[in-house]
Design an enzyme around this catalytic site. Structure first.
Site, short mmCIF file in Angstrom:
data_model
loop_
_atom_site.label_atom_id
_atom_site.label_comp_id
_atom_site.label_asym_id
_atom_site.label_seq_id
_atom_site.Cartn_x
_atom_site.Cartn_y
_atom_site.Cartn_z
CG ASP A 1 -1.75 1.19 1.44
OD1 ASP A 1 -1.97 1.92 0.45
OD2 ASP A 1 -2.21 1.42 2.58
CG ASP B 1 1.17 1.43 5.89
OD1 ASP B 1 1.90 0.89 6.76
OD2 ASP B 1 0.03 1.86 6.12
CG ASP C 1 -2.29 7.11 1.81
OD1 ASP C 1 -3.30 6.41 1.67
OD2 ASP C 1 -2.30 8.34 2.01
#
Ligand SMILES: [Zn+2]
Ligand SMILES: [Zn+2]
Length: 357
Positions: A95, A264, A97
Site C-alpha cells: 500500500d 506502508d 499512500d
C-alpha cells in the site's frame, strides 16, 4: 453522521452494487478467505465467508456497506477466531499512500475540520477549535495531481524491486487505485505465499531502503549489477559532475530518496490483513478501488469516479477545492450547492455536510 446522510449514502451504494456487482473482483480460493465490511455509521464486521460470488453480491446489495474487505490470507476455517482459522498462506500486498510521500504540495491541501461546530480551515490542525474551543479537531488531507503522480512514481519503483530484485513475473503483480489517495499492489507468487511476518518485514525494509548502509565509494558508475548496488551505480552515473556529499551516510540517504518505494510496512507485514476488495467503493470517497493496467495512463481523479452525475442539493460545512472528472468543486464554507452525486458522496461520506430539500 446525520441519519438522513446515512440513508442517502446507503441508497447510492446499494444502487451501485445492484447495477455494478460485475466489477467486483472475485479472489482466488474464495471460500477459503475471510471477508469483512464496515456499515455506514457502524463498526467493522469480520470473520465472514462466502462460498460463491452470488452469495457475496446478495450481501453487498442487502447491507450496502461503506467498505468491503477480503483477507489476503487463505484459511482452513475462515469464519473462526484468528487463532483457530488455520492459516495456510497469504498474498504479498503493498500500500502506498499519497500522504506518506513528502511533496511540497501538501501545504496547499492540508486542512482541519471541527467535528463539533463544523468549522474548518487550511493548514495543520490547531489543538482546539478557534471557534468553539473543543478539542475534537481532525486533520484532513486532500490530494492533487502532484502528490498522486508522486505516488505513481513510488509504485513504479516498487514494481521495479518486485520484478528485478525478487524475480516476480509482471503478470503476477496486480496494481490497483485504492479508491482514496493511493495505490495497492497484490502479488501472486507461490514462493511468497507462506512467508512469515519476519520475512515480509525484510521485504518491506528492503524496498523502503530502511537501515541501508551502502559503501558508495566502491561502486563504479555504469557497472552491471543488481539490487541496491545497481541503483547506486545508476545514481552515481546520472549525478556525475554534480557535487555530492562527502559523508557516506548522507550520500546513501540521497540514493535511498531517489530509489526507495515508500510503502506502508504495516500492511505488507500483516498476514491476517483484510484488504479493500477491488471493484468496491471506498467508504470515505465513493471512488472505486480499481485495477490499473497502465500507471502512466491512469487518472485517479477521473476513472474511479463511477457514481451518478445526477445532481443533488447539499449544504457543505467546509471543504477546500478538489477536482473530480475534470471539474473543480469548492472551496466551500457553509455553502448550499447543487452538485453531482459523485461529488456530494465524496464530501458527505466524510461527514462534511447534509442534504437540503
Ligand atoms: Zn468547533
Ligand atoms: Zn498534492
Amino acid at each position: 453522521m446525520d441519519e438522513e446522510v446515512v440513508s442517502f449514502l446507503r441508497k447510492v451504494y446499494r444502487e451501485h452494487y445492484f447495477k455494478n456487482h460485475n466489477l467486483v473482483e472475485i479472489p482466488s480460493m474464495m471460500a477459503s478467505r475471510e471477508f469483512g465490511y464496515i456499515p455506514f455509521g457502524g463498526g467493522m464486521v469480520r470473520h465472514l465467508s462466502f462460498k460463491n460470488p452470488g452469495e457475496l453480491f446478495a450481501e453487498l446489495v442487502k447491507q450496502a456497506p461503506s467498505s468491503v474487505f477480503c483477507s489476503n490470507a487463505i484459511y482452513e476455517r475462515p469464519t473462526l477466531q484468528m487463532d483457530e482459522k488455520g492459516w495456510k498462506g497469504a498474498d504479498l500486498i503493498f500500500d502506498i499512500d499519497a500522504d506518506s510521500i513528502p511533496t511540497p504540495c501538501k501545504t496547499r491541501h492540508t486542512w482541519w475540520y471541527c467535528n463539533v461546530c463544523h468549522k474548518g480551515g487550511m493548514g495543520t490542525k490547531p489543538a482546539r477549535c478557534p471557534s468553539c474551543k473543543d478539542a475534537s479537531v481532525e486533520q484532513m488531507h486532500w490530494s492533487c495531481h502532484e502528490c498522486l503522480n508522486a505516488t505513481k512514481v513510488h509504485m513504479k519503483r516498487l514494481v521495479d524491486f518486485l520484478q528485478d530484485d525478487f524475480g516476480i513475473d509482471r503478470q503476477g503483480i496486480r496494481l490497483y487505485f485504492s479508491g482514496n489517495r493511493g495505490y495497492h499492489a497484490q502479488v501472486r507468487d507461490e514462493r511468497f505465499e507462506t512467508a512469515d511476518p519476519q520475512m515480509r518485514t525484510e521485504i518491506a525494509n528492503y524496498v523502503r531502503g530502511t537501515g541501508l548502509s551502502l559503501k558508495v565509494q566502491d561502486k563504479v558508475p555504469g557497472h552491471a549489477e543488481f539490487g541496491w548496488g545497481r541503483r547506486t551505480s545508476l545514481f552515481l552515473a546520472a549525478s556525475e559532475g554534480v557535487s555530492r556529499p562527502r559523508r557516506n551516510q548522507k550520500l546513501t540517504n540521497q540514493i535511498v530518496d531517489a530509489n526507495a518505494a515508500l510503502i506502508d510496512e504495516s500492511v505488507t507485514t500483516d498476514i491476517h490483513r483484510v484488504f479493500r476488495m477491488p471493484g468496491t467503493l471506498h467508504g470515505n470517497s465513493g471512488l472505486l478501488k480499481m485495477k490499473v493496467e497502465s500507471l502512466e495512463d491512469f487518472d485517479p481523479q477521473n476513472q474511479p469516479v463511477i457514481l451518478s452525475g445526477e445532481t443533488v442539493r447539499v449544504r457543505i460545512y467546509y471543504s477546500p477545492e478538489f477536482f473530480l472528472k475534470g471539474t473543480r468543486f469548492g472551496p466551500y464554507d457553509s455553502s448550499t450547492v447543487q452538485i453531482p452525486i459523485y461529488a456530494a458522496v465524496f464530501l458527505l461520506a466524510r461527514g462534511l455536510g447534509v442534504l437540503v430539500n
